[in-house]
Structure formats: C-alpha cells, structure tokens
Design a protein around this motif. Structure first.
Motif, PDB file in Angstrom:
ATOM      1  N   GLY A   6       0.836  -1.211   0.028  1.00  0.00           N
ATOM      2  CA  GLY A   6      -0.001   0.009  -0.004  1.00  0.00           C
ATOM      3  C   GLY A   6       0.771   1.220  -0.111  1.00  0.00           C
ATOM      4  N   LEU A   7       1.797   1.425   0.903  1.00  0.00           N
ATOM      5  CA  LEU A   7       2.849   2.474   0.866  1.00  0.00           C
ATOM      6  C   LEU A   7       3.358   2.865  -0.377  1.00  0.00           C
ATOM      7  N   LEU A   8       4.179   1.632  -1.059  1.00  0.00           N
ATOM      8  CA  LEU A   8       4.696   1.962  -2.381  1.00  0.00           C
ATOM      9  C   LEU A   8       3.464   2.145  -3.454  1.00  0.00           C
ATOM     10  N   GLN A   9       2.227   1.572  -3.443  1.00  0.00           N
ATOM     11  CA  GLN A   9       1.333   2.006  -4.451  1.00  0.00           C
ATOM     12  C   GLN A   9       1.070   3.356  -4.400  1.00  0.00           C
ATOM     13  N   GLN A  10       0.796   3.858  -3.193  1.00  0.00           N
ATOM     14  CA  GLN A  10       0.056   5.212  -3.112  1.00  0.00           C
ATOM     15  C   GLN A  10       1.155   6.269  -2.974  1.00  0.00           C
ATOM     16  N   HIS A  11       2.307   6.057  -2.658  1.00  0.00           N
ATOM     17  CA  HIS A  11       3.245   6.933  -2.501  1.00  0.00           C
ATOM     18  C   HIS A  11       4.638   7.100  -3.054  1.00  0.00           C
TER      19      HIS A  11
END
Length: 175
Positions: A6-11
């Motif tokens: 999620g962190l990599l996908q969103q930010h």
C-alpha cells in the motif's frame, strides 16, 4: 505485506528513493520467503516501472526474471508460473501504461530467449504487440520476430565456448 504494498502503491512517486528502495527490498524478501504469491507482487512491480528511479526499476525487473526462473525450475506448468505469465501478457496487451507494457514485452522476450517461456501464449502476446499504437512496443515486438533465433544461437554458442574454456582450465589445474 499489505502495508508495504500500500505504501509503495500510493506514495511511490513522493517517497525518498532510499526509503522506497528499502520498502521494495522488504517486500521482495517476503516474496522470496514464500509469504507472498507472485500474482500479488507483479502488478505492483509493473506500477513501479513508472517511477523515475533507475535503481528501483532495475531491481524490480531483475526480481521478476529471477522469480519466474525459480517458478519454472519448480515446475514449468505450476499454477504460479501460469498466473505470472498470464499477468505479464495482460499488461502487454492492455497498453494502458506504455512503460509497463514495454517492460512486459522485454520480460517476455528475455524469458523466451532464456528458453523459459517458449509456449504459444507469450509468442501470441508479442505478435499482438506488433500492432501496438506505441512505436516503441511495436518495434520491440517486430525485432523479436526478426532476430530471436540468431540471438538464441549466439547464447548457445557462448555457453558452449564458456563450458569448453572451463574444461580446459580444470584440465590445466589438474596437471
């Protein structure tokens, strides 16, 4: 794993390059330990090809090749290998993101050249890519059909030469 993804996908575009790379390495470590399926990691890796970070893109691509090689060694018709192949072909066919599609084409060509994915699905996906609206993708696909046998023969010749050189070297050391 879900939080890392999620962190990599969103930010991914705004994260510091070292943090982004560390997050990806942690995610790939989880994949290598068998805690994640390739089908869960590969879509994220294709998204990361859009990030302007060469180190990150190189790591993602190298992991994909390595992961497919490991899955293929475990069984060419394994469920994970078939799912990964379907995903890569789907990314190439969708052409929503040109960079991801180009990397999918590169991956299919590379794995065909290494004699890992030589069945009809990747070849048909590459044939469809010849009709792509993207010039980069269509040229890459056409080059595949124009010269893949020559490259594969060169690879085979290089392997044979290397094996012969190693045999001679071993023979000289045994004297």
């Amino acid at each position: 794993p879900a939080q890392l993804s999620g962190l990599l996908q969103q930010h991914s575009m705004v994260l510091d390059p070292e943090i982004r790379l560390g997050l990806l390495q942690a995610l790939l470590l989880l994949r290598n330990r068998g805690l994640l399926e390739a089908a869960a990691v590969f879509p994220l890796l294709f998204e990361l090809f859009e990030v302007p970070d060469k180190t990150l893109r190189t790591l993602a691509y190298a992991h994909m090749v390595s992961d497919v090689r490991k899955m293929h060694a475990a069984g060419a018709n394994s469920k994970g290998c078939r799912e990964a192949q379907a995903l890569v072909c789907r990314v190439l066919g969708s052409q929503e993101r040109e960079t991801a599609s180009k990397k999918a084409l590169d991956l299919l060509v590379d794995l065909y050249r290494r004699r890992i994915w030589t069945d009809e699905r990747p070849v048909n996906a590459i044939a469809q890519a010849c009709l792509s609206k993207s010039t980069r993708i269509s040229i890459g696909a056409m080059r595949f059909f124009l010269g893949i046998e020559v490259k594969m023969d060169e690879d085979e010749g290089a392997k044979m030469t290397e094996a012969q050189a190693m045999t001679v070297e071993k023979h000289q050391h045994s004297k």
